[in-house]
Design a protein around this motif. Structure first.
Motif, PDB file in Angstrom:
ATOM      1  N   SER A  54      -7.166   4.157   5.954  1.00 35.56           N
ATOM      2  CA  SER A  54      -7.027   4.877   4.689  1.00 35.56           C
ATOM      3  C   SER A  54      -6.237   6.170   4.883  1.00 35.56           C
ATOM      4  O   SER A  54      -5.403   6.541   4.042  1.00 35.56           O
ATOM      5  CB  SER A  54      -8.411   5.197   4.111  1.00 35.56           C
ATOM      6  OG  SER A  54      -9.123   4.006   3.825  1.00 35.56           O
ATOM      7  N   ILE A  89      -2.597   5.298   5.194  1.00 35.88           N
ATOM      8  CA  ILE A  89      -2.044   4.912   3.890  1.00 35.88           C
ATOM      9  C   ILE A  89      -1.763   6.144   3.044  1.00 35.88           C
ATOM     10  O   ILE A  89      -0.728   6.235   2.361  1.00 35.88           O
ATOM     11  CB  ILE A  89      -3.006   3.951   3.162  1.00 35.88           C
ATOM     12  CG1 ILE A  89      -2.989   2.576   3.840  1.00 35.88           C
ATOM     13  CG2 ILE A  89      -2.618   3.812   1.687  1.00 35.88           C
ATOM     14  CD1 ILE A  89      -4.042   1.608   3.310  1.00 35.88           C
ATOM     15  N   VAL A  90      -2.667   7.118   3.073  1.00 38.03           N
ATOM     16  CA  VAL A  90      -2.446   8.354   2.313  1.00 38.03           C
ATOM     17  C   VAL A  90      -1.184   9.050   2.807  1.00 38.03           C
ATOM     18  O   VAL A  90      -0.351   9.497   2.005  1.00 38.03           O
ATOM     19  CB  VAL A  90      -3.670   9.288   2.428  1.00 38.03           C
ATOM     20  CG1 VAL A  90      -3.344  10.670   1.870  1.00 38.03           C
ATOM     21  CG2 VAL A  90      -4.856   8.689   1.685  1.00 38.03           C
ATOM     22  N   TRP A 146       0.828  -1.204   0.000  1.00 37.34           N
ATOM     23  CA  TRP A 146       0.000   0.000   0.000  1.00 37.34           C
ATOM     24  C   TRP A 146       0.866   1.259   0.000  1.00 37.34           C
ATOM     25  O   TRP A 146       0.484   2.279  -0.579  1.00 37.34           O
ATOM     26  CB  TRP A 146      -0.938  -0.001   1.207  1.00 37.34           C
ATOM     27  CG  TRP A 146      -2.108  -0.920   1.026  1.00 37.34           C
ATOM     28  CD1 TRP A 146      -2.410  -2.036   1.750  1.00 37.34           C
ATOM     29  CD2 TRP A 146      -3.137  -0.804   0.036  1.00 37.34           C
ATOM     30  NE1 TRP A 146      -3.552  -2.624   1.282  1.00 37.34           N
ATOM     31  CE2 TRP A 146      -4.030  -1.883   0.228  1.00 37.34           C
ATOM     32  CE3 TRP A 146      -3.393   0.101  -0.989  1.00 37.34           C
ATOM     33  CZ2 TRP A 146      -5.150  -2.073  -0.571  1.00 37.34           C
ATOM     34  CZ3 TRP A 146      -4.512  -0.070  -1.786  1.00 37.34           C
ATOM     35  CH2 TRP A 146      -5.382  -1.150  -1.575  1.00 37.34           C
ATOM     36  N   GLY A 149       1.933   7.042   1.840  1.00 33.43           N
ATOM     37  CA  GLY A 149       2.259   7.174   0.427  1.00 33.43           C
ATOM     38  C   GLY A 149       2.762   8.553   0.056  1.00 33.43           C
ATOM     39  O   GLY A 149       3.628   8.693  -0.813  1.00 33.43           O
ATOM     40  N   ALA A 165       0.199   3.755  -2.955  1.00 34.04           N
ATOM     41  CA  ALA A 165      -0.207   5.125  -2.644  1.00 34.04           C
ATOM     42  C   ALA A 165       0.839   6.128  -3.128  1.00 34.04           C
ATOM     43  O   ALA A 165       0.500   7.206  -3.632  1.00 34.04           O
ATOM     44  CB  ALA A 165      -0.437   5.281  -1.135  1.00 34.04           C
TER      45      ALA A 165
END
Length: 305
Positions: free
Chosen positions: A222, A225-226, A44, A229, A48
């Motif tokens: 989420s 992960i953002v 991920w 990334g 990302a």
């Protein structure tokens, strides 16, 4: 190719190393919030990161029109560099997690991060004809001593032959990425994005086996992960590859050693952890060595390296 001054290159590599220091904490939060395995987290992170750079390329028009056109030797060379970079990223991420499983976080960190500048220094001398000199070698030695003091401050090291071997494989993969992108620097953000895509595809089968989707708290997962990334992946690798255009490979590798210092500071100020006097002394030594080598880079760098 992006042209930067040595001063700015040092700044970019330093920012990248600092950003990487936040990646471990973000990964740990993602393990806790979503119940993902380490390889799934790496997948991920790469996915990302690639999406962030793709979005940035559309917003700022970077590389527009470069995807199509004649196949030239330069484009083939750039494609090969990107593929090798991505495979090496996947290898050193997976090997690092295997080292943690065998020997624990402290030993895996010391061997992986500590062996990297040694491998880079040897490769840079043999392949790139870069010379550190006595002051540079001394700085590397001081940095490694500081790293050991910072990371192994609780005396709970658990060494195992497989764990050390996996850590050395991880260090070799990271050193390979550094040397390759120092030897033939291309457009840094395109290289990073392509590397993330290739690395993510390499990790996808294992990530699917571990469980690709978060098991709980999808909103928090989420958001993490953002962040993972965007900052310690897209921004950090883009800046690192940009800095490699002017900063010697070994200098960049030693500056990257500040990553565990940043992680330690996050532990103190965010996670209420405490540092022992030995760990504090190790951090000071490490930062001193990095500053010394950075000053040497600015004074002795030449355009032809």
């Amino acid at each position: 190719m992006t042209h930067v001054s040595v001063r700015r290159g040092l700044l970019y590599v330093s920012i990248a190393a600092t950003a990487w220091g936040t990646g471990g904490a973000a990964g740990a939060l993602l393990y806790r919030a979503g119940g993902l395995g380490p390889v799934a987290v790496s997948f991920w992170r790469f996915a990302a990161g690639a999406m962030m750079l793709l979005l940035a390329s559309h917003l700022f028009g970077r590389g527009r029109g470069s995807a199509l056109g004649r196949i030239t030797p330069d484009r083939l060379s750039g494609l090969g560099r990107t593929v090798i970079t991505g495979v090496a990223m996947a290898v050193y991420q997976t090997a690092y997690f295997a080292a943690i499983a065998e020997s624990g976080l402290a030993v895996a960190t010391v061997v992986t991060i500590g062996a990297t500048p040694v491998f880079v220094a040897a490769g840079a001398r043999l392949l790139l004809r870069e010379r550190l000199g006595a002051a540079g070698l001394g700085s590397v030695a001081i940095a490694l001593i500081g790293l050991v003091m910072l990371t192994l401050d609780d005396g709970s090291a658990t060494f195992s032959v497989p764990g050390v071997c996996w850590a050395l494989v991880s260090a070799a993969g990271y050193a390979g990425v550094t040397l390759l992108n120092r030897a033939s620097a291309g457009e840094p953000y395109s290289t990073a994005m392509g590397g993330f895509v290739v690395g993510g595809l390499c990790l996808l089968p294992v990530a699917l086996a571990q469980g690709l989707l978060p098991e709980s708290d999808p909103l928090s997962s989420s958001a993490i992960i953002v962040y993972l990334g965007a900052i310690p992946t897209a921004l950090a690798y883009g800046l690192f590859f940009t800095g490699l255009a002017t900063v010697r490979a070994t200098t960049a590798a030693v500056i990257s050693l500040v990553e565990p210092v940043g992680a330690a500071l996050i532990g103190v100020f965010v996670l209420d952890e405490r540092l022992t006097p030995q760990a504090v002394a190790g951090a000071v030594l490490l930062l001193f060595a990095v500053a010394l080598l950075a000053l040497s880079e600015k004074k002795g760098a030449r355009p032809s390296a």
